[in-house]
Design a protein around this motif. Structure first.
Motif, mmCIF file in Angstrom:
data_model
loop_
_atom_site.group_PDB
_atom_site.id
_atom_site.type_symbol
_atom_site.label_atom_id
_atom_site.label_comp_id
_atom_site.label_asym_id
_atom_site.label_seq_id
_atom_site.Cartn_x
_atom_site.Cartn_y
_atom_site.Cartn_z
ATOM 1 N N VAL A 132 0.851 -1.064 0.086
ATOM 2 C CA VAL A 132 0.090 0.008 0.026
ATOM 3 C C VAL A 132 0.940 1.339 0.060
ATOM 4 O O VAL A 132 1.876 1.431 0.833
ATOM 5 C CB VAL A 132 -1.097 -0.083 1.197
ATOM 6 N N ASP A 133 0.726 2.341 -0.958
ATOM 7 C CA ASP A 133 1.513 3.330 -1.145
ATOM 8 C C ASP A 133 0.595 4.776 -1.074
ATOM 9 O O ASP A 133 -0.097 4.826 -1.648
ATOM 10 C CB ASP A 133 2.388 3.246 -2.362
ATOM 11 N N PHE A 134 0.755 5.381 0.078
ATOM 12 C CA PHE A 134 0.164 6.577 0.253
ATOM 13 C C PHE A 134 1.117 7.835 -0.310
ATOM 14 O O PHE A 134 0.902 8.982 0.536
ATOM 15 C CB PHE A 134 0.012 6.854 1.824
ATOM 16 N N TRP A 135 2.032 7.733 -1.074
ATOM 17 C CA TRP A 135 2.690 8.776 -1.816
ATOM 18 C C TRP A 135 1.772 9.860 -2.237
ATOM 19 O O TRP A 135 1.071 9.475 -2.944
ATOM 20 C CB TRP A 135 3.677 8.306 -2.814
ATOM 21 N N PRO A 136 2.031 10.976 -1.781
ATOM 22 C CA PRO A 136 1.085 12.036 -2.383
ATOM 23 C C PRO A 136 1.248 12.277 -3.724
ATOM 24 O O PRO A 136 2.557 12.094 -4.350
ATOM 25 C CB PRO A 136 1.746 13.383 -1.833
ATOM 26 N N ALA A 440 5.331 1.292 9.650
ATOM 27 C CA ALA A 440 4.466 0.734 8.436
ATOM 28 C C ALA A 440 5.071 -0.096 7.331
ATOM 29 O O ALA A 440 4.499 -0.876 6.840
ATOM 30 C CB ALA A 440 3.812 2.141 7.951
ATOM 31 N N LEU A 441 6.362 0.566 7.143
ATOM 32 C CA LEU A 441 7.241 0.173 6.260
ATOM 33 C C LEU A 441 7.578 -1.093 6.229
ATOM 34 O O LEU A 441 7.461 -2.123 5.370
ATOM 35 C CB LEU A 441 8.402 0.984 6.133
ATOM 36 N N ILE A 445 3.755 -0.684 3.903
ATOM 37 C CA ILE A 445 2.795 0.292 3.706
ATOM 38 C C ILE A 445 3.550 1.784 3.643
ATOM 39 O O ILE A 445 4.426 1.701 4.582
ATOM 40 C CB ILE A 445 1.941 0.434 5.010
ATOM 41 N N GLY A 446 3.521 2.309 2.917
ATOM 42 C CA GLY A 446 4.356 3.557 2.519
ATOM 43 C C GLY A 446 3.739 4.617 3.229
ATOM 44 O O GLY A 446 2.295 5.348 2.452
ATOM 45 N N ILE A 447 4.109 5.570 4.190
ATOM 46 C CA ILE A 447 3.506 6.882 4.588
ATOM 47 C C ILE A 447 4.720 7.764 4.659
ATOM 48 O O ILE A 447 5.918 7.127 4.943
ATOM 49 C CB ILE A 447 2.650 6.770 5.941
#
Lengths: 494, 494
Positions: A132-136, A440-441, A445-447
């Motif tokens: 999952v990647d939350f990269w803006p 998260a990583l 998961i990327g935040i």
């Protein structure tokens, strides 16, 4: 014909010697490698415009000296075991004139190669390796109207090919400029004519163009703190003295702007990058006053202004500006995808043609097919339909994200919820953002803290370093909810 | 002496800057009008009480910026086509959006809007209005393999859309870089790896990128005389001191290169622009020696190297260079069409990544679909087939043009016949080129002196001003033959 030889009638040597010397030089410099099949003598002779006998004599000499070999019934090849070049001979070969001994350190090319500087992070380095990647700023792929886009592109190729074989207007395709002007009026409150618009290869190309047109004579570059890396790094590396200006919940703190004359201010009023806050209307007006008072130029980067979920669209600075102080920067990277490399500047009917002259000098303009297709996509209404569809989708994803954060991390603060493709999340506890990012990583998961997410943070003493950037546009709702739940458990919140 | 100039010893500026500024102001305010004959430098120097050198330098700068022009064997004049915008209009034109009370004169935007400089002519201004147009570099439309191109573009869109919604490698698509490297080895004698290649938006974007990477610290820009405008204007306007170097029948006169350290040399060895001559092999080698001796950088612009009809392909300078002094600039503008905006730089495995970092900072790279389609076009062999087809076609057109000139204008000299898409034609009589150009235009036929055809001609004393540039690639054989016949009759040759 792979052999790049040149026969020169004014060269003092015989023609066969020229062929011999050049083939040998190619072999000695490894540009013709062992085992390479040589062209037949007839073919090479025709190609060089010399008699076949000339080539035959040169080949015989190359064979006798061991540079070539014949494989019977197959052909002539560069020898597998090449002779060691006799020292004196090597010096005579034309290529040996060219210096392996020359020191390289001081050359301009070395200087270029040695130049190391930071560039903007536009993608997460681990992209594609994350669950999952939350990269803006990540764009949702599946919502792209591919069938319609393919139809439009193919139609333009079929009927507009004469545009590919000519240079277009460096200011940009006129239909596209008109379509953009038509779009910006209602969408952003920007009243402009097609002649005020300059097409560029995305926001970064637009910034680069503006920097070129300004020139650098020690002019101050003022920027939000925190700030989009691409702007800060570009102007900084071009030698502009950079001055960070703080950002709070109402956007850029206009009162903190220095009274520097003829400065350049880079600002993201719609949805501040990275915090997501919106510049309030009173501040917008005071900002324009400041620009008039100091004779300064404002670059308004509206990178994700197409997405607004609450509070109606704000009038862009360019729409409020009556003194011609603002250059508005728009992009299709968020709505259509950054692979398109398409954006635009809205100036005035005086500044736009000057920017277009610079665009011509820098790159002779923007690819035709992309401009032509985008113009039709806008004109046909497909772009508006596409925006409506993804706005609704992104809004739902935003809502799920806000709900999940509220449920699993009560006491959190959310900034920048009113628009765009990401929001900024402050944990209830101070100083824990980076730790959660690391946790998260471990689960793929990327935040991202603002500094890891493409922003520059110039000064200390505020709490922006504590913000997490959460891009939600490209992630499905259930995945968002699950990921936040996983992070809560990792963080010991049960 | 009609020039009301004042030289002030206490003025902070240099004497040549004072002359330059004042003459430019007179031109911009229309007090010196287009076509006005300027006084000779000796006369003006005497009049002002300054050295002749002061005036010469000011004139050179005015020439290079397009305010003055030289008519060979006649004198120096205020340019007929002054750089846009039209002076006079400039000061007066009010902006609708402009707040009346705000003073605008000193703003940065005003400065941008007022910046006036010449840009390269890449198309004839009257294009489309001519019956026959010999503009150099015009591409033949009908020979483009449209069906194949459409199939490839659509396939990429259908299966590669994930590339549109992300930022690509700023150095360029890897498949495309590999395909270019594979093409250049056999075609141009350039041995390079994909990592040596940087994709750019055409030659001009490549030049701009190189200029950015070099930076400008008073470094000398050396260029052929005559020279492609796009290179000369770009570097000149960026403030590089420009030094013209003469060109003769063997290309750049290497012996005339100044011994300036860390200079940048722009050169077109395959088919010199505009004269079409080829840089001889001995000179190529001496040129590389010069670059090593002076630690200079060579930009090799191979703008039409895909087209070679006689004498075999020459090894490019980049192929002969063993010391890493050469950046090779290639383009698909001639083979595929300038609307594609696609080109490349071949450096080394050290300079190319540095150039890519600059590319990222300047524009975040090149559009995906164009790179992906071009890569497949190359890999599938379609590009080679296309080149073979148009090479044969262009060669026939060239032959018809040479025959027609020989028949109707006996005693003419032809330069640059061995390759490319144009040749340079010298009439048997001196000083008649411009007259024939005017006559031809009355019948809707476009032929061009080098200065009108996209070249800069910096200095006096040679006969290049007498050359006519004849682009033949886009004109059918019978049309070429008829047009030359018409011009002969117009010229009274019966």
């Amino acid at each position: 014909m792979p052999l790049a030889l040149v026969i020169d009638g004014n060269d003092g040597r015989t023609l066969q010697d020229q062929v011999f010397d050049q083939v040998r030089a190619l072999i000695l410099s490894s540009r013709l490698k062992s085992g390479y099949p040589m062209p037949g003598s007839r073919l090479l002779a025709e190609h060089l415009g010399v008699s076949r006998n000339t080539v035959t004599i040169a080949y015989e000499k190359l064979l006798s000296e061991g540079y070539l070999e014949i494989r019977p019934n197959v052909g002539t090849f560069v020898a597998r075991n090449l002779p060691d070049p006799v020292p004196g001979q090597q010096a005579a070969a034309p290529l040996a004139l060219v210096h392996d001994t020359v020191p390289r350190a001081d050359t301009l090319l070395e200087r270029i190669a040695a130049s190391v500087f930071p560039t903007q992070a536009v993608e997460h380095p681990a992209e594609g390796k994350l669950r999952v990647d939350f990269w803006p700023g990540r764009v949702n792929q599946r919502s792209f109207p591919l069938t319609e886009w393919r139809r439009i592109v193919d139609g333009k190729l079929r009927h507009g090919l004469h545009n590919q074989i000519r240079y277009g207007n460096p200011q940009g395709d006129e239909k596209l400029r008109r379509a953009i002007a038509d779009h910006l009026g209602p969408a952003r409150g920007v009243a402009c004519a097609p002649d005020d618009v300059v097409i560029v290869g995305g926001s970064q190309d637009g910034l680069s163009l503006i920097a070129r047109a300004i020139g650098n004579e020690g002019r101050a570059f003022l920027h939000e703190n925190p700030c989009y890396q691409g702007a800060r790094f570009l102007f900084g590396h071009l030698g502009f003295p950079c001055h960070p200006v703080p950002v709070d919940r109402d956007g850029l703190v206009v009162e903190a702007l220095p009274e520097i004359r003829n400065a350049v201010l880079y600002v993201t009023p719609s949805h501040q990058f990275p915090t997501g806050v919106t510049l309030s209307l009173p501040r917008r007006l005071r900002l324009l006053e400041w620009a008039s008072r100091t004779d300064s130029l404002i670059i308004e980067d509206d990178y994700d202004g197409d997405f607004r979920y609450e509070g109606g669209p704000l009038t862009a600075l360019r729409g409020l500006d009556r003194a011609g102080r603002v250059l508005y920067l728009g992009t299709f990277s968020k709505s259509m995808g950054p692979g398109l490399r398409l954006g635009f500047i809205v100036g005035s009917d005086r500044s736009a043609p000057a920017l277009a002259r610079w665009k011509k000098l820098m790159s002779n303009g923007t690819p035709w097919i992309i401009q032509a297709a985008m113009a039709e996509f806008l004109d046909s209404g497909a772009f508006q339909r596409h925006l409506r569809r993804i706005r609704a989708m992104y809004r739902q994803r935003r809502d799920v994200l806000i709900d999940a954060i509220g449920q699993h991390f009560p006491g959190s603060e959310i900034l920048g919820r009113r628009g765009g493709m990401h929001l900024a999340w402050r944990l209830p506890e101070t100083g824990c953002a980076r730790r959660l990012q690391q946790l998260a990583l471990t689960q793929g998961i990327g935040i991202y803290t603002v500094e890891d997410g493409g922003a520059c943070l110039s000064a200390h003493g505020d709490r922006h370093g504590d913000l997490l950037m959460m891009g939600y546009a490209a992630t499905e709702e259930d995945v968002i909810a699950r990921a936040i739940g996983i992070m809560a458990r990792l963080d010991g919140r049960g």
